[in-house]
Design an enzyme around this catalytic site. Structure first.
Site, PDB file in Angstrom:
ATOM      1  N   HIS A  82       1.669 -17.896  -5.386  1.00  0.00           N
ATOM      2  CA  HIS A  82       1.958 -16.492  -5.096  1.00  0.00           C
ATOM      3  C   HIS A  82       3.416 -16.194  -5.395  1.00  0.00           C
ATOM      4  O   HIS A  82       4.306 -16.920  -4.990  1.00  0.00           O
ATOM      5  CB  HIS A  82       1.667 -16.171  -3.626  1.00  0.00           C
ATOM      6  CG  HIS A  82       1.734 -14.699  -3.351  1.00  0.00           C
ATOM      7  ND1 HIS A  82       0.673 -13.854  -3.565  1.00  0.00           N
ATOM      8  CD2 HIS A  82       2.756 -13.909  -2.928  1.00  0.00           C
ATOM      9  CE1 HIS A  82       1.029 -12.613  -3.274  1.00  0.00           C
ATOM     10  NE2 HIS A  82       2.286 -12.619  -2.887  1.00  0.00           N
ATOM     11  N   ASP A 161      -3.043  -5.945   6.145  1.00  0.00           N
ATOM     12  CA  ASP A 161      -2.019  -6.070   5.102  1.00  0.00           C
ATOM     13  C   ASP A 161      -2.292  -5.083   3.982  1.00  0.00           C
ATOM     14  O   ASP A 161      -1.369  -4.480   3.436  1.00  0.00           O
ATOM     15  CB  ASP A 161      -1.969  -7.497   4.539  1.00  0.00           C
ATOM     16  CG  ASP A 161      -1.021  -7.571   3.349  1.00  0.00           C
ATOM     17  OD1 ASP A 161       0.164  -7.249   3.534  1.00  0.00           O
ATOM     18  OD2 ASP A 161      -1.458  -7.896   2.236  1.00  0.00           O
ATOM     19  N   ARG A 168       4.133   0.439   2.827  1.00  0.00           N
ATOM     20  CA  ARG A 168       5.509  -0.041   2.627  1.00  0.00           C
ATOM     21  C   ARG A 168       6.015   0.324   1.241  1.00  0.00           C
ATOM     22  O   ARG A 168       7.196   0.606   1.051  1.00  0.00           O
ATOM     23  CB  ARG A 168       5.559  -1.562   2.820  1.00  0.00           C
ATOM     24  CG  ARG A 168       5.457  -1.971   4.282  1.00  0.00           C
ATOM     25  CD  ARG A 168       5.231  -3.465   4.413  1.00  0.00           C
ATOM     26  NE  ARG A 168       6.244  -4.245   3.750  1.00  0.00           N
ATOM     27  CZ  ARG A 168       5.994  -5.356   3.037  1.00  0.00           C
ATOM     28  NH1 ARG A 168       4.765  -5.810   2.903  1.00  0.00           N
ATOM     29  NH2 ARG A 168       6.974  -6.020   2.477  1.00  0.00           N
ATOM     30  N   SER A 183       2.988 -10.447   5.184  1.00  0.00           N
ATOM     31  CA  SER A 183       2.104  -9.867   4.171  1.00  0.00           C
ATOM     32  C   SER A 183       1.526 -10.963   3.273  1.00  0.00           C
ATOM     33  O   SER A 183       0.311 -11.070   3.086  1.00  0.00           O
ATOM     34  CB  SER A 183       2.903  -8.858   3.329  1.00  0.00           C
ATOM     35  OG  SER A 183       2.219  -8.516   2.155  1.00  0.00           O
ATOM     36  N   LYS A 187      -2.631 -12.850   3.775  1.00  0.00           N
ATOM     37  CA  LYS A 187      -3.747 -12.863   2.807  1.00  0.00           C
ATOM     38  C   LYS A 187      -3.949 -14.242   2.207  1.00  0.00           C
ATOM     39  O   LYS A 187      -5.074 -14.643   1.942  1.00  0.00           O
ATOM     40  CB  LYS A 187      -3.618 -11.774   1.748  1.00  0.00           C
ATOM     41  CG  LYS A 187      -2.364 -11.716   0.967  1.00  0.00           C
ATOM     42  CD  LYS A 187      -2.380 -10.488   0.030  1.00  0.00           C
ATOM     43  CE  LYS A 187      -1.018 -10.230  -0.565  1.00  0.00           C
ATOM     44  NZ  LYS A 187      -0.206  -9.328   0.257  1.00  0.00           N
TER      45      LYS A 187
HETATM   46  N1  URA Z   1       4.047  -9.651  -2.125  1.00  0.00           N
HETATM   47  C1  URA Z   1       3.211  -9.415  -1.087  1.00  0.00           C
HETATM   48  O1  URA Z   1       2.047  -9.775  -1.127  1.00  0.00           O
HETATM   49  N2  URA Z   1       3.688  -8.779  -0.025  1.00  0.00           N
HETATM   50  C2  URA Z   1       4.961  -8.379   0.056  1.00  0.00           C
HETATM   51  O2  URA Z   1       5.325  -7.831   1.068  1.00  0.00           O
HETATM   52  C3  URA Z   1       5.837  -8.627  -1.017  1.00  0.00           C
HETATM   53  C4  URA Z   1       5.355  -9.275  -2.107  1.00  0.00           C
END
Ligand code: URA
Length: 419
Positions: A82, A161, A168, A183, A187
């Site tokens: 990620h 989220d 956001r 966040s 996930k």
């Molecule tokens: N990627 C995400 O999934 N969430 C964030 O808040 C920032 C980057």
């Protein structure tokens, strides 16, 4: 639970008990806390921060706002990568299939554009027919059949989220370590992969502007993942300049396809970082020594195995790569940006290029805005290149009415040319 009191507690810099945070998140997920209150709360967190205990409680509440995926019936080690978000970041299209080509199962829930950064799901949807909104059952099926699937977090996964992320994006509340940590982890933990590798960006084009901030975020992500029983590592990478040459949805997919196809002109930064991230996944998930993992990933990229996985994933998710390859990028060409003086390019500001791409229609200014999949910027010249006055620095794509003077100037100002 009275939402106003929770907001005020954070506004005043006081710690919120775990049970109250859980209730607040659950009420938001049910629609009982409206977006305006959640926006105020997010801004209070951004300004006042959170303790580690609060971040852990927020993560847990968001992870359990929906279903969690169980991969215990999967015969392969599961892993995902990620990125915390950057400009021109098309690495997922290379890393995820590459890791799958090395024998991992890669369930990858991705996001839409956030702040100035593009979203992997938006980029994938530039492939005609690609379904980036699979149900959980479909997601599991594609991972089982192809070894890799990329889709937006399904409605079942971390719905808190999903709502908060979009909010956001348009309320200036992205660059907060606790909010980003919760966040991403909510996930990723719900997605269930046994190994998580984080690509934490730092610099002008990242949410974390400095290396210490990025290292702090990396430490939070790795600690949170390990506390939840996952193998985890983070690599902190500079995001002062865009990754690769292309910024924009279809443009980035096109560049990733070129890298997967072994194009000798592929940007080195994209190739090297993709191999490093995939190798870290293989090392942790399959217990392969690091040098061997690097060699394996380089080989599977070079021999086309990663490209075949990407093609198989796109086909399994309804996408038509032949139609994508036939897209008319020249028809979407809007303007060239030319050097005003001769010299050497000292830097290309990722944030400025992201703003130009946004103005061209590659991103969203408000929740629900349509994006133009063909819009974006291609850097013809990058740092270190020599230019002569009048040379093309970058090419702008999108509709011509969005390509006014300000957009061109924004791209031009992103280049620092030293004479
Ligand atoms: N990627 C995400 O999934 N969430 C964030 O808040 C920032 C980057």
């Amino acid at each position: 639970m009275i939402a106003k009191l929770t907001i005020e507690r954070k506004r005043d810099g006081r710690e919120i008990p775990a049970a109250e945070l859980r209730e607040f998140v659950a009420a938001y997920t049910r629609g009982e806390v409206p977006d305006y209150q959640m926006s105020a709360f997010a801004m209070a967190v951004l300004l006042k921060g959170m303790t580690d205990a609060e971040t852990a409680a927020l993560t847990d509440a968001m992870e359990h706002s929906g279903e969690t995926v169980d991969w215990s019936d999967c015969p392969l080690p599961t892993a995902d990568k990620h990125s915390t978000g950057g400009v021109g970041d098309k690495l997922s299209f290379i890393v995820q299939p590459l890791a799958a080509a090395c024998g991992l199962a890669v369930p990858s829930l991705t996001g839409r554009g956030l702040g100035h950064t593009g979203g992997t799901a938006d980029k994938l949807e530039s492939i005609p027919g690609y379904n980036a909104s699979l149900s959980l059952a479909e997601f599991k099926k594609v991972v089982g059949e192809v070894g890799v699937s990329m889709t937006v977090q399904t409605a079942e996964i971390a719905p808190a989220d999903k709502k908060l992320y979009a909010l956001r994006d348009v309320t200036g509340t992205v660059p907060s370590i606790p909010l980003i940590t919760a966040s991403i982890l909510s996930k990723k933990l719900a997605e269930g992969a046994g190994t998580l590798v984080f690509d934490v960006k730092c610099g002008r084009g990242a949410f974390m502007k400095t290396r210490p901030e990025a290292e702090d975020l990396a430490a939070h992500l790795v600690a949170g993942a390990k506390a939840a029983g996952r193998k985890a590592a983070a690599i902190v990478n500079s995001m002062d300049e865009p990754t690769g040459r292309a910024v924009g949805n279809a443009l980035e997919v096109k560049e990733a396809l070129d890298v997967l196809a072994g194009d000798p002109d592929s940007p080195n930064d994209v190739v090297e970082l993709s191999v490093a991230l995939a190798a870290k996944m293989v090392e942790l998930a399959a217990g392969v020594p690091s040098e061997e993992a690097l060699a394996m990933c380089s080989a599977r990229l070079a021999d086309g195995s990663a490209l075949r996985r990407f093609e198989a994933m796109v086909a399994a998710q309804g996408g038509d790569l032949a139609a994508f390859r036939a897209l008319d990028f020249e028809a979407a060409f809007a303007a060239d940006v030319r050097a005003e003086k001769s010299g050497r390019i000292a830097s290309v500001d990722a944030l400025g290029i992201a703003e130009a791409a946004l103005r061209l229609g590659a991103g969203r200014g408000a929740v629900g805005d349509e994006i133009d999949p063909m819009a974006g910027v291609v850097l013809v010249k990058r740092s270190g290149d020599e230019v002569r006055k009048g040379d093309v620095l970058c090419r702008l794509y999108g509709s011509r009415d969005k390509c006014g003077e300000e957009t061109v100037m924004c791209a031009l100002r992103s280049y620092e040319v030293e004479s």
